[in-house]
Design an enzyme around this catalytic site. Structure first.
Site, PDB file in Angstrom:
ATOM      1  CD  GLU B  68      -1.735  -2.393   1.541  1.00 23.09           C
ATOM      2  OE1 GLU B  68      -0.549  -2.641   1.863  1.00 23.09           O
ATOM      3  OE2 GLU B  68      -2.631  -3.264   1.593  1.00 23.09           O
ATOM      4  CG  PHE B 130      -9.714 -10.137  11.326  1.00 22.50           C
ATOM      5  CD1 PHE B 130      -8.486 -10.611  11.773  1.00 22.50           C
ATOM      6  CD2 PHE B 130      -9.942 -10.077   9.956  1.00 22.50           C
ATOM      7  CE1 PHE B 130      -7.515 -11.028  10.870  1.00 22.50           C
ATOM      8  CE2 PHE B 130      -8.974 -10.484   9.053  1.00 22.50           C
ATOM      9  CZ  PHE B 130      -7.752 -10.959   9.511  1.00 22.50           C
ATOM     10  CD  GLN B 131      -7.252  -7.738   7.815  1.00 20.17           C
ATOM     11  OE1 GLN B 131      -8.118  -7.458   7.006  1.00 20.17           O
ATOM     12  NE2 GLN B 131      -6.093  -8.263   7.462  1.00 20.17           N
ATOM     13  CE  LYS B 180     -17.128  -7.100   3.778  1.00 13.24           C
ATOM     14  NZ  LYS B 180     -16.340  -8.301   4.025  1.00 13.24           N
ATOM     15  CG  MET B 494      22.442  12.222   2.579  1.00 16.96           C
ATOM     16  SD  MET B 494      23.610  13.332   1.774  1.00 16.96           S
ATOM     17  CE  MET B 494      22.607  14.008   0.464  1.00 16.96           C
TER      18      MET B 494
HETATM   19  C1  LIG Z   1      12.530   5.597   5.053  1.00 18.46           C
HETATM   20  C2  LIG Z   1      13.823   6.253   5.349  1.00 18.46           C
HETATM   21  N1  LIG Z   1      14.681   5.705   6.217  1.00 18.46           N
HETATM   22  C3  LIG Z   1      15.858   6.316   6.484  1.00 18.46           C
HETATM   23  C4  LIG Z   1      16.197   7.478   5.888  1.00 18.46           C
HETATM   24  C5  LIG Z   1      17.507   8.155   6.221  1.00 18.46           C
HETATM   25  N2  LIG Z   1      18.364   8.257   5.025  1.00 18.46           N
HETATM   26  C6  LIG Z   1      18.441   9.372   4.265  1.00 18.46           C
HETATM   27  S1  LIG Z   1      19.457   9.218   2.974  1.00 18.46           S
HETATM   28  C7  LIG Z   1      19.853   7.649   3.391  1.00 18.46           C
HETATM   29  C8  LIG Z   1      20.821   6.849   2.587  1.00 18.46           C
HETATM   30  C9  LIG Z   1      20.286   6.492   1.268  1.00 18.46           C
HETATM   31  O1  LIG Z   1      21.132   5.542   0.697  1.00 18.46           O
HETATM   32  P1  LIG Z   1      20.938   5.085  -0.792  1.00 18.46           P
HETATM   33  O2  LIG Z   1      19.511   4.772  -1.038  1.00 18.46           O
HETATM   34  O3  LIG Z   1      21.909   4.018  -1.088  1.00 18.46           O
HETATM   35  O4  LIG Z   1      21.253   6.395  -1.619  1.00 18.46           O
HETATM   36  P2  LIG Z   1      22.614   7.232  -1.691  1.00 18.46           P
HETATM   37  O5  LIG Z   1      22.594   8.251  -0.597  1.00 18.46           O
HETATM   38  O6  LIG Z   1      23.742   6.287  -1.544  1.00 18.46           O
HETATM   39  O7  LIG Z   1      22.546   7.873  -3.029  1.00 18.46           O
HETATM   40  C10 LIG Z   1      19.184   7.273   4.551  1.00 18.46           C
HETATM   41  C11 LIG Z   1      19.338   5.962   5.216  1.00 18.46           C
HETATM   42  C12 LIG Z   1      15.240   8.041   5.011  1.00 18.46           C
HETATM   43  N3  LIG Z   1      15.448   9.211   4.396  1.00 18.46           N
HETATM   44  N4  LIG Z   1      14.085   7.404   4.743  1.00 18.46           N
END
Ligand SMILES: Cc1ncc(C[n+]2csc(CCOP(=O)(O)OP(=O)(O)O)c2C)c(N)n1
Lengths: 196, 579
Positions: B68, B130-131, B180, B494
């Site tokens: 979803e 349920f749900q 429902k 990042m």
């Molecule tokens: C759902 C979620 N969890 C954690 C983060 C924290 N976060 C931001 S950037 C990042 C790293 C992303 O890594 P990748 O997808 O390999 O992309 P890159 O930065 O290497 O281009 C994370 C873990 C986030 N933005 N969203």
């Protein structure tokens, strides 16, 4: 800016779940609601919230904009204590013998404008309405005489300088945009108000 | 009775009622709102609606996602690209809770969505059935409005309200939870009436002439005016009005991440992107301009950096449709409330034609510095390892700024936003406010349905791709011709960059291993290729773009490359570092 007591008045649709939506706006900002009352307003079908918080004006102003932004909220006002007429109601339960035996307790109650709600052999319930300090003082006094139970109601307030919501509702119903949906007193006064 | 009969009654509210089920009323409402595409996933509590959908499949395309969350992101991508309202179906309980991330994302990025969730029978509400989950309370903070329907007679009006609220004023996601019994219930249907007014809702504040005049006066007197534009320009469909506005007085303009593509990247007055990983010049010049004109943007902290050192010298004019945005973060000298489609022309009319060439030139000078220090090396590296920037550069060369680009979140996102070229509005789709990893792939699917004639490229990191890669199944089944470009640096890049810069290179759990992405794609019958050499880059991208159908290209890029410039958290925008 200093924190002070503000009373927020909301005019809203009477819809299910709105309290949750509104209280979320406060809790998300970690603002404690000191008192909250909801009741019908002067216009049938429109609800009135009275909310008391301690905050600085800037925060309260922003808060009111966020509140007014909610679909079911028609109008949000905020006022300081001197701009409103307000009351809080209180109920006190004291042992009956204290009142009957010690006449000055009765005098005390009269002095605070309290009236009797229930008289029983073992206890008496008094009711009073007033400002918080008055209620606090009476509570403190009665505590000395074995106050059994005490409860205070939420604040209700009338805004001194307000014509109510009748006119506004007409505007809202008429589809016409209200001319002054938000006020900005800061037009061109940036240097005076920049606080951050 | 067929669906046509009901359609013919539209807007008339004829005296003659027809008896239909709540479910059918839902689908009729969608048709009346010109919905043609729904993203969703069925379940017990929404089965009556799915049952009705069976008869509507010629008029309503339903895309069965694999999760979803994917449905909401797809609907967001669809909305962002098409300018229409995205529609989502999900069942109660786990189906509905899986929507939450997407709703939060849509809320903060002002995407118009109508999500319809099934709910247990009204008689079971509050019994931990349920749900059953309290979807209304869970989604309250992440929806513009939500409402629970327990009686079928409420359905037409609730859905009409939902569309009106989602797509007027500052757009946002709306959720309608339908029990429902209400879906099954037969009731006297009187036709559908679109909502055009809600008593307690003012989508647009009244435009105040005196403020427009005041704003024009400030701009006319300004020596160093500077425009910041956000998604408001796109949402207001005011791209032309915006262009005329900046062109008349030659106002340099910089985009927020969400504002990208509102103005063609190559426009002579486009001076780059703002914010944490934005361009050097617009960040520095923010603290030098004398009048700052913000159009449809909300001064996010990723844009402003330290607020107490943000544009203190400038008078601020803020054009916004949402009164609550004025003064929220940055004190405004002149607020211009209203839809910028209407306010911009009023303002432009009062502007004096102005040159400002010296001032605009200053941006270009700083840009040269940025090119020398950062951009040139990023786009034309001499290292063995490929950079994310050069991949985008070659992509630009091949797509000519015509592609729709969706991104996930991370370094690749910032690189894509910095370097991708956009000729047309609504061609950048990214998760700006929430920064949701897992957004890019499903958003691309939705974007493709929003503009199937366009090339849609999803630029995604190796980490984020693994958050919603199950949507490859959706692509496989429904044939969305999405180009997936994975920039694999074998890190949660990042986060690793921050650890390097601010946590002493303590690379705590950012080393992420990946499956054979191409093999995974193959498993879904999606073509793909993996490359790690520069010499293969162009041909591989060409192949991806010319392939008729979905395609996955994995490009191995430098492991420890960083995105610069950067406004480090807690510093001022003018302290932006080039390395
Ligand atoms: C759902 C979620 N969890 C954690 C983060 C924290 N976060 C931001 S950037 C990042 C790293 C992303 O890594 P990748 O997808 O390999 O992309 P890159 O930065 O290497 O281009 C994370 C873990 C986030 N933005 N969203």
């Amino acid at each position: 800016m200093q924190k002070q007591e503000f009373t927020i008045t909301l005019y809203t649709e009477n819809s299910v779940g709105l309290i949750g939506r509104i209280s979320g706006i406060f809790s998300r900002r970690k603002i404690n609601i000191e008192s909250l009352n909801t009741s019908p307003s002067e216009v049938e079908g429109i609800h009135r919230f009275t909310i008391v918080i301690q905050e600085n004006e800037e925060v309260v102003r922003k808060l009111c904009r966020q509140l007014e932004k909610q679909i079911d909220v028609m109008k949000a006002y905020y006022n300081t204590d001197d701009e409103i007429v307000w009351q809080e109601q209180a109920l006190y339960k004291v042992p009956a013998d204290v009142v009957t035996e010690k006449v000055y307790v009765e005098r005390l109650l009269r002095q605070y404008g309290a009236s009797t709600v229930v008289i029983r052999q073992d206890y008496i319930v008094f009711e009073t309405a007033g400002h918080r300090e008055e209620i606090d003082r009476l509570t403190e006094e009665l505590n000395k005489y074995g106050l059994i139970e005490f409860v205070r109601g939420a604040r209700i307030a009338i805004i001194k300088n307000s014509a109510g919501i009748h006119q506004k509702v007409l505007q809202f119903e008429n589809r016409e945009p209200s001319p002054h949906i938000v006020e900005n007193e800061y037009l061109d006064k940036r240097d005076n108000v920049f606080t951050m | 009775m067929n669906t046509l009969e009901i359609n013919e009654q539209k807007d008339t509210r004829s005296a003659e009622a027809i008896e239909i089920s709540g479910s059918k009323a839902v689908l009729e409402a969608l048709l009346q709102e010109n919905v043609d595409t729904v993203f969703g996933y069925p379940g017990g509590a929404i089965m009556p609606i799915y049952d009705a959908l069976y008869d509507y499949s010629e008029k309503l395309k339903h895309i069965l996602v694999r999760h979803e969350q994917g449905a909401v992101h797809a609907a967001q991508g669809f909305a962002r690209v098409s300018g229409k309202t995205g529609v989502v179906f999900a069942t109660s309980g786990p189906g509905a809770t899986n929507l939450v991330t997407g709703l939060a994302d849509a809320m903060i990025d002002s995407n118009p969505l109508v999500c319809i969730t099934g709910q247990v029978y009204a008689s079971l509400l509050g019994t931990d059935a349920f749900q059953e989950t309290d979807v209304i309370n869970i989604t309250t903070p992440v929806t513009k409005w939500n409402y629970q329907v327990t009686d079928a007679t409420e359905i037409p009006e609730a859905i009409a309200k939902a569309f009106y609220i989602a797509n007027t004023g500052r757009p946002g996601p709306v959720l309608i939870d339908i029990t429902k019994n209400a879906q099954l219930q037969l009731f006297d249907y009187l036709g559908y009436k679109k909502c055009t007014h809600i008593r307690s809702y003012r989508p647009e504040p009244e435009i105040r002439k005196e403020y427009i005049e005041k704003a024009a006066q400030l701009i006319n007197q300004a020596k160093k005016p500077f425009v910041l534009f956000g998604q408001g320009v796109i949402l207001g469909k005011a791209e032309d009005e915006f262009k005329s506005f900046i062109e008349k007085a030659n106002l340099p303009a910089a985009a927020t991440v969400m504002g990208l593509s509102a103005l063609p990247t190559d426009h002579r007055l486009h001076v780059g992107m703002l914010g944490m990983h934005g361009n050097y010049a617009p960040n520095v010049m923010t603290n030098e301009c004398d009048v700052l004109i913000a159009v449809g943007m909300r001064f996010d902290d990723r844009v402003t950096g330290r607020l107490d050192k943000y544009a203190k010298q400038a008078k601020v004019i803020h054009l916004d449709i949402d009164p609550a945005e004025i003064d929220k973060n940055v004190k405004t000298t002149v607020p211009v409330w209203g839809d910028c489609k209407k306010t911009l022309p009023l303002l432009t009319a009062l502007l004096k034609e102005n040159d400002h060439s010296e001032w605009v030139e200053k941006f270009r000078e700083l840009e040269k510095e940025e090119i020398k220090e950062v951009i040139h090396n990023e786009l034309n590296p001499t290292t063995d390892a490929m950079t994310m920037g050069e991949v985008i550069r070659v992509l630009n060369e091949l797509t000519n700024g015509e592609a729709i680009i969706t991104t996930d979140v991370g370094q690749h996102q910032m690189v894509a936003c910095r370097y991708a070229r956009y000729n047309h509005s609504k061609s950048s789709v990214t998760s700006g406010g929430l920064g949701t990893m897992g957004f890019g792939l499903p958003a691309a699917i939705g974007a493709w349905y929003g503009a199937p004639e366009k090339t849609v490229v999803a630029i995604i990191g190796d980490g984020g791709f693994q958050m919603t890669l199950q949507e490859l199944g959706t692509i496989m089944q429904f044939g969305a011709k999405v180009k997936i470009l994975i920039l694999n640096n074998e890190f949660l890049g990042m986060v690793r960059q921050w650890q390097q810069l601010f946590h002493d290179r303590r690379y705590s759990f950012v080393n992420i291993t990946s499956p054979d992405f191409v093999a995974v794609a193959k498993g879904y019958y999606i073509e793909g290729e993996k490359i790690s050499e520069r010499k293969d880059l162009k041909a591989a991208l060409e192949k991806m773009l010319s392939h008729d159908g979905a395609y996955l290209l994995e490009v191995m890029v430098g492991k420890e490359n960083n995105v610069f410039p950067m406004v480090a958290q807690g510093t001022s925008v003018s302290e932006i570092r080039l390395k």
